[in-house]
Design an enzyme around this catalytic site. Structure first.
Site, PDB file in Angstrom:
ATOM      1  N   ASP A   1       4.209  -0.487   3.123  1.00  0.00           N
ATOM      2  CA  ASP A   1       2.851  -0.949   3.363  1.00  0.00           C
ATOM      3  C   ASP A   1       1.855  -0.288   2.411  1.00  0.00           C
ATOM      4  O   ASP A   1       1.974   0.894   2.084  1.00  0.00           O
ATOM      5  CB  ASP A   1       2.477  -0.622   4.815  1.00  0.00           C
ATOM      6  CG  ASP A   1       1.112  -1.124   5.204  1.00  0.00           C
ATOM      7  OD1 ASP A   1       0.888  -2.337   5.104  1.00  0.00           O
ATOM      8  OD2 ASP A   1       0.265  -0.298   5.621  1.00  0.00           O
TER       9      ASP A   1
ATOM     10  N   GLU B   1       4.245  -3.992  -0.725  1.00  0.00           N
ATOM     11  CA  GLU B   1       3.037  -4.767  -0.442  1.00  0.00           C
ATOM     12  C   GLU B   1       1.957  -4.200  -1.362  1.00  0.00           C
ATOM     13  O   GLU B   1       1.401  -3.135  -1.104  1.00  0.00           O
ATOM     14  CB  GLU B   1       2.618  -4.634   1.021  1.00  0.00           C
ATOM     15  CG  GLU B   1       1.492  -5.585   1.399  1.00  0.00           C
ATOM     16  CD  GLU B   1       0.309  -4.906   2.071  1.00  0.00           C
ATOM     17  OE1 GLU B   1      -0.687  -5.607   2.323  1.00  0.00           O
ATOM     18  OE2 GLU B   1       0.362  -3.694   2.324  1.00  0.00           O
TER      19      GLU B   1
END
Length: 621
Positions: A308, A351
């Site tokens: 993330d 990401e």
């Protein structure tokens, strides 16, 4: 654990030394706390009924070991399931902390660590683990899932925070496997399962980086879920948060009375979400995070990690204007290369919304070493195009083609994730321009365009039934929608499209090879028509031919009768799927011919907002 590697940021097995480890008739507790004045283990033994007693904990003083920065205590009588935490003294006061390396945590709002034995699970996936790859030339159709809100016990549609409604890892295994297999998803990506105190954080503000959340059961049950997925041929990816952690006092914050894991300066130490940023320049922090990554892949056999907010590691606070954080970038390179060596065939997915060069380039070639990068540009451009009114689409025609201008710079994965169906953004189906009836044909074409575009695929749960309510972690998905014909037809369409994707190598074998893709039409803004050809690369079918599939889209609100499109070296075309077939909620009977190919020209009657895929047959030699 090698102490020197721990300090230099090259350790990947810190969890095998630090934490709580059952040994003989008890357990040994260890923690790293250089600035602590003293540490006591608070221990709550389980009663015979399996519940922790309500009386005061037993206390055991820890003593310094190694170079004096580590504390240790061997405690007889400790058993699996016992509760514990560390009371850390500093500067005349103390704070009680959960174990940073703890393998388990009690159910929120409790936060004490739980003694877990990770050994002894009878894994049955040896062949899977030995043969798995990162799937660069294989299909990868990911179903992104939040475990607590996919389905709930009792099937209530009401919002609830009641833990009794959550299925356990063990209970969810069979229905999840059956659903994924039926719907044509060959991979599931779980939103973070590391322990976190707040349900509404969805796991993205963790406190237990080695602790599977107790919301859904035990470590052993999570192993069983992954094992069950592998037995069915389904890969499992876990969301991993290497950027920041929750501010709760029982967690990592000021762990030994000082900023041990975080930056001491709030200017870079506090994230945009109000959490603490990891200080990636510290070797101890690097070893902590690298060990966590290796732990989830090794102990639980996860097939990959989706990491993330990588832009917040690459750039200071994620802001390109502040410049590259060199120490943090170096951390990514060391972690990714180490994890790939220790966990062969795993997938590491970034990401990252930045233009930083080389995210998916191998470390030895100067890259960051990820296998895939989320294509956030494709996602934004595509959704914005489908939100645009038809009268303006000719002016925005190249929003859908722009992604191919940069696509081969990285190994991209196409995400329509949870982030796109929350916080007032509307769900994917709801984003489509127009009223209720017009949203469905456009959503069908959107997903066909996604299948046609090179790159691995990710879709968030609920999108396959055209859910029109934004995701709420307190509610299960709106499965009742399938009782409505238009939503059930959409589910059938997604099922058939997924099966089409898995069955045809041209849609995934050449994802990162320029020879696997070409535009057949990308210069007709007046009609808002696009056409794509995908083909296999480097191999042929049993008859010695490359597989070729053409996709044709009319994304205007006008019908185009007899639209002609040159398709070189093709003799005929068979319609594989048509977004306007009546079985999917459209107006064309399945089997009706509305596309023919003669003399190298495809002629098609294109309904408004439609798309079709056609298998091309070559001209005879």
């Amino acid at each position: 654990m090698n102490i020197q590697d721990f300090y230099s940021g090259h350790e990947f097995f810190a969890h095998t030394y630090l934490g709580a480890h059952l040994e003989g008739e008890g357990a040994t507790f260890r923690t790293f706390a250089p600035a602590a004045d003293g540490i006591v283990v608070l221990w709550w033994p389980l009663g015979d009924d399996g519940e922790a007693p309500c009386d005061e904990p037993r206390t055991v003083e820890m003593h310094r070991v190694e170079d004096g920065n580590f504390y240790e205590a061997s405690v007889p009588g400790v058993r699996e399931g016992d509760l514990y935490q560390f009371r850390i003294y500093h500067g005349g006061s103390y704070v009680d902390h959960a174990d940073p390396y703890g393998y388990g945590t009690e159910l929120r709002p409790g936060h004490r660590s739980v003694v877990r034995d990770l050994g002894g699970y009878p894994w049955g996936d040896a062949r899977w683990m030995g043969e798995r790859t990162a799937r660069a030339n294989a299909p990868l159709n990911i179903y992104e899932l939040h475990l607590g809100s996919w389905r709930k016990r009792g099937g209530s549609e009401e919002a609830s925070d009641d833990p009794a409604e959550w299925y356990s890892y063990e209970e969810i295994a069979d229905p999840l496997v059956e659903y994924l297999t039926t719907m044509g998803f060959d991979c599931v990506e779980f939103l973070p399962l590391a322990e976190h105190p707040l349900d509404a954080s969805w796991g993205y503000q963790p406190t237990g980086f080695f602790s599977p959340t107790s919301r859904y059961g035990t470590a052993r049950q999570l192993m069983g879920l992954v094992d069950r997925l592998h037995a069915a041929g389904i890969a499992a990816i876990l969301d991993f948060v290497p950027v920041h952690f929750a501010v709760d006092s029982f967690g990592l914050a000021n762990y030994d009375g000082t900023a041990l894991y975080e930056y001491p300066n709030d200017a870079v130490g506090v994230s945009e979400w109000g959490s603490h940023n990891f200080m990636h320049s510290r070797g101890e922090v690097r070893s902590f995070l690298q060990s966590s990554a290796n732990y989830w892949l090794g102990a639980y056999h996860f097939d990959g990690l989706r990491m993330d907010a990588i832009s917040r590691i690459i750039y200071w606070q994620g802001d390109e204007a502040r410049g590259v954080n060199g120490n943090a970038v170096d951390f990514l390179r060391v972690m990714n290369s180490g994890v790939h060596a220790l966990d062969p065939g795993c997938m590491l997915i970034a990401e990252d919304s930045t233009n930083y060069d080389g995210v998916t380039r191998p470390v030895e070639q100067g890259g960051l070493g990820f296998d895939y990068k989320w294509d956030m540009g494709w996602m934004h451009d595509t959704l914005e195009f489908f939100q645009t009114g038809p009268e303006w689409r000719h002016q925005n025609y190249h929003k859908l083609s722009f992604s191919m201008m940069y696509y081969y710079n990285e190994r991209y994965l196409l995400p329509l994730s949870h982030d796109e169906v929350v916080h007032g953004k509307a769900t994917v189906a709801q984003k489509m321009w127009g009223d209720y009836d017009l949203k469905f044909p456009q959503a069908r074409s959107l997903y066909l365009y996604m299948a046609a575009h090179p790159g691995k695929k990710l879709n968030f749960m609920g999108s396959e039934v055209a859910q029109l309510r934004e995701w709420d972690e307190r509610r299960q998905q709106d499965w009742f929608l399938t009782t409505y014909p238009v939503h059930d037809a959409f589910r059938r369409y997604c099922h058939d499209l997924n099966q089409l994707y898995l069955a045809h190598p041209s849609l995934w074998e050449g994802d990162y090879d320029r020879d696997g893709f070409r535009w057949l039409q990308v210069d007709d803004p007046e009609h808002v028509v696009y056409a794509i050809e995908r083909s296999t690369v480097g191999r042929t079918d049993d008859e010695g031919e490359r597989e070729r599939i053409a996709f044709v889209f009319n994304l205007s609100d006008r019908a185009h009768e007899g639209y002609e499109l040159p398709v070189p070296d093709a003799a005929s075309a068979e319609v594989l799927i048509d977004t306007e077939w009546d079985c999917y909620g459209g107006t064309i009977a399945r089997g009706d011919e509305r596309a023919t190919l003669e003399d190298g020209t495809l002629t098609a009657d294109l309904s408004p907002f439609c798309g079709m895929a056609l298998l091309l047959s070559p001209e005879e030699g």
